[in-house]
Design an enzyme around this catalytic site. Sequence first.
Site, PDB file in Angstrom:
ATOM      1  N   VAL A  83      20.712 -34.948 -21.530  1.00 37.62           N
ATOM      2  CA  VAL A  83      21.518 -34.115 -22.427  1.00 37.62           C
ATOM      3  C   VAL A  83      21.209 -34.534 -23.866  1.00 37.62           C
ATOM      4  O   VAL A  83      20.912 -33.717 -24.724  1.00 37.62           O
ATOM      5  CB  VAL A  83      23.029 -34.300 -22.165  1.00 37.62           C
ATOM      6  CG1 VAL A  83      23.835 -33.390 -23.070  1.00 37.62           C
ATOM      7  CG2 VAL A  83      23.356 -34.027 -20.706  1.00 37.62           C
ATOM      8  N   GLY A 162      33.365 -32.417 -26.821  1.00 39.76           N
ATOM      9  CA  GLY A 162      32.463 -31.396 -26.281  1.00 39.76           C
ATOM     10  C   GLY A 162      32.705 -31.270 -24.781  1.00 39.76           C
ATOM     11  O   GLY A 162      33.778 -31.606 -24.284  1.00 39.76           O
ATOM     12  N   ARG A 163      31.665 -30.799 -24.073  1.00 34.08           N
ATOM     13  CA  ARG A 163      31.796 -30.600 -22.620  1.00 34.08           C
ATOM     14  C   ARG A 163      32.278 -31.852 -21.903  1.00 34.08           C
ATOM     15  O   ARG A 163      33.204 -31.819 -21.097  1.00 34.08           O
ATOM     16  CB  ARG A 163      30.430 -30.221 -22.034  1.00 34.08           C
ATOM     17  CG  ARG A 163      30.017 -28.801 -22.180  1.00 34.08           C
ATOM     18  CD  ARG A 163      28.627 -28.625 -21.574  1.00 34.08           C
ATOM     19  NE  ARG A 163      27.700 -29.568 -22.179  1.00 34.08           N
ATOM     20  CZ  ARG A 163      26.948 -29.299 -23.240  1.00 34.08           C
ATOM     21  NH1 ARG A 163      27.001 -28.126 -23.798  1.00 34.08           N
ATOM     22  NH2 ARG A 163      26.130 -30.220 -23.726  1.00 34.08           N
ATOM     23  N   ILE A 164      31.604 -32.981 -22.201  1.00 31.72           N
ATOM     24  CA  ILE A 164      31.917 -34.202 -21.443  1.00 31.72           C
ATOM     25  C   ILE A 164      33.283 -34.761 -21.868  1.00 31.72           C
ATOM     26  O   ILE A 164      34.106 -35.125 -21.014  1.00 31.72           O
ATOM     27  CB  ILE A 164      30.796 -35.248 -21.601  1.00 31.72           C
ATOM     28  CG1 ILE A 164      29.509 -34.705 -20.963  1.00 31.72           C
ATOM     29  CG2 ILE A 164      31.184 -36.578 -20.947  1.00 31.72           C
ATOM     30  CD1 ILE A 164      28.264 -35.560 -21.168  1.00 31.72           C
ATOM     31  N   HIS A 293      23.914 -47.790 -17.988  1.00 34.05           N
ATOM     32  CA  HIS A 293      23.678 -46.379 -18.323  1.00 34.05           C
ATOM     33  C   HIS A 293      23.551 -45.514 -17.050  1.00 34.05           C
ATOM     34  O   HIS A 293      22.513 -44.907 -16.797  1.00 34.05           O
ATOM     35  CB  HIS A 293      22.421 -46.232 -19.201  1.00 34.05           C
ATOM     36  CG  HIS A 293      22.386 -44.944 -19.973  1.00 34.05           C
ATOM     37  ND1 HIS A 293      21.744 -44.805 -21.176  1.00 34.05           N
ATOM     38  CD2 HIS A 293      22.912 -43.717 -19.702  1.00 34.05           C
ATOM     39  CE1 HIS A 293      21.869 -43.557 -21.616  1.00 34.05           C
ATOM     40  NE2 HIS A 293      22.576 -42.882 -20.727  1.00 34.05           N
ATOM     41  N   GLY A 295      25.957 -43.086 -16.243  1.00 36.80           N
ATOM     42  CA  GLY A 295      26.918 -41.986 -16.364  1.00 36.80           C
ATOM     43  C   GLY A 295      26.603 -40.795 -15.469  1.00 36.80           C
ATOM     44  O   GLY A 295      27.472 -40.278 -14.757  1.00 36.80           O
ATOM     45  N   SER A 296      25.381 -40.335 -15.488  1.00 36.16           N
ATOM     46  CA  SER A 296      25.035 -39.121 -14.729  1.00 36.16           C
ATOM     47  C   SER A 296      24.428 -39.441 -13.360  1.00 36.16           C
ATOM     48  O   SER A 296      23.871 -38.553 -12.713  1.00 36.16           O
ATOM     49  CB  SER A 296      24.050 -38.272 -15.539  1.00 36.16           C
ATOM     50  OG  SER A 296      22.828 -38.980 -15.723  1.00 36.16           O
TER      51      SER A 296
END
Length: 328
Positions: A83, A162-164, A293, A295-296
């Site tokens: 992103v 924002g989105r997150i 890292h 997160g996703s």
Amino acid sequence: MSTSEQKKIFVTRRIPPEGQKLLSQADSYNVQQWDSDEQIPRDELIKGVVGAHGLLCLLTDNIDKEVLNAAGPNLKVVSTLSVGFDHLCVEEIKKRGIRVSNTPNVSTEATAELTVALLLTTCRRLPEAREEVKNGGWKTWSPMWLCGAGLSNSTVGIIGLGRIGLAVACRLVPFGVKRFIYTDFQEIPENAKEINAEYVSNEKIAEDSDFVIVNCCLTPETEGLCNKDFFRRMKKTAILINTSRGPVVNQEDLHDALTSGQIAAAGLDVTTPEPIPTDHPLLSLKNCVILPHIGSATLDARNAMSVLTVNNLLKGLAGEPMPCEVKL
Ligand SMILES: O=C(O)C(=O)CO
């Protein structure tokens, strides 16, 4: 068509299986790939990109002037499997008329879940508690032992709604948060109204929040935003969570704030640098939880990111609209 007539695509890493499959079907292109799960060394990146029309890169690849010069004038599309695109030298890319794409939306839920997980892990002191079970520190049930902070009735400050940021806040509503406040480049009323959040200054976020959650992108304006002054304003009982980009937080100032009792704890999924050196002072603190890292990092999100990255690239190379083109 011989490979010399085909357009070249350079891919800087092995990517998740669904994207890899799509890439293998792109047989009208000469696809060259750094076929490894390890980060491509800089000299291999510079060599590999020569003459490429399309570049599929990761957030670990610094796509700067040197890389763009090495690629040369063929390069038309840079598609990043992320992103965030702070690893791309946007100014140079823009000058050269190169199109850029990223992977918003498909990792929002995964990243929001991880942010909530990190918040709960940090505020309820789970790593410390687990350690005590393993090292024999658990002697008896004790009224004040390993007490942490709860979300119920709290004020949560979100940097970057924002989105997150919004997805994180929505997941926190059922925990009984009393008040949401947020800051961003500008007000985002359509997001704010979903969680009844109030737009405030950075100073107010620091002063009023029991939990500060950083979900903004890294820009010159947000770099070092959480610094000495910010921590000085925070409550002594407050907790900082960062799942955006490491440089938004000044780590030296954070270390001072955590060791002097200026703030209670921090949970970071992102650091400067990445990986954080194993002897970094933050790693020795009980009140700092650091993740690598991730997160996703759900299988679904990473597969979806890889498919979107390849689709973006192929559409861009075909001169068509890309599903997620970054407006430069
Ligand atoms: O997509 C991004 O920008 C990440 O940080 C990893 O998901």
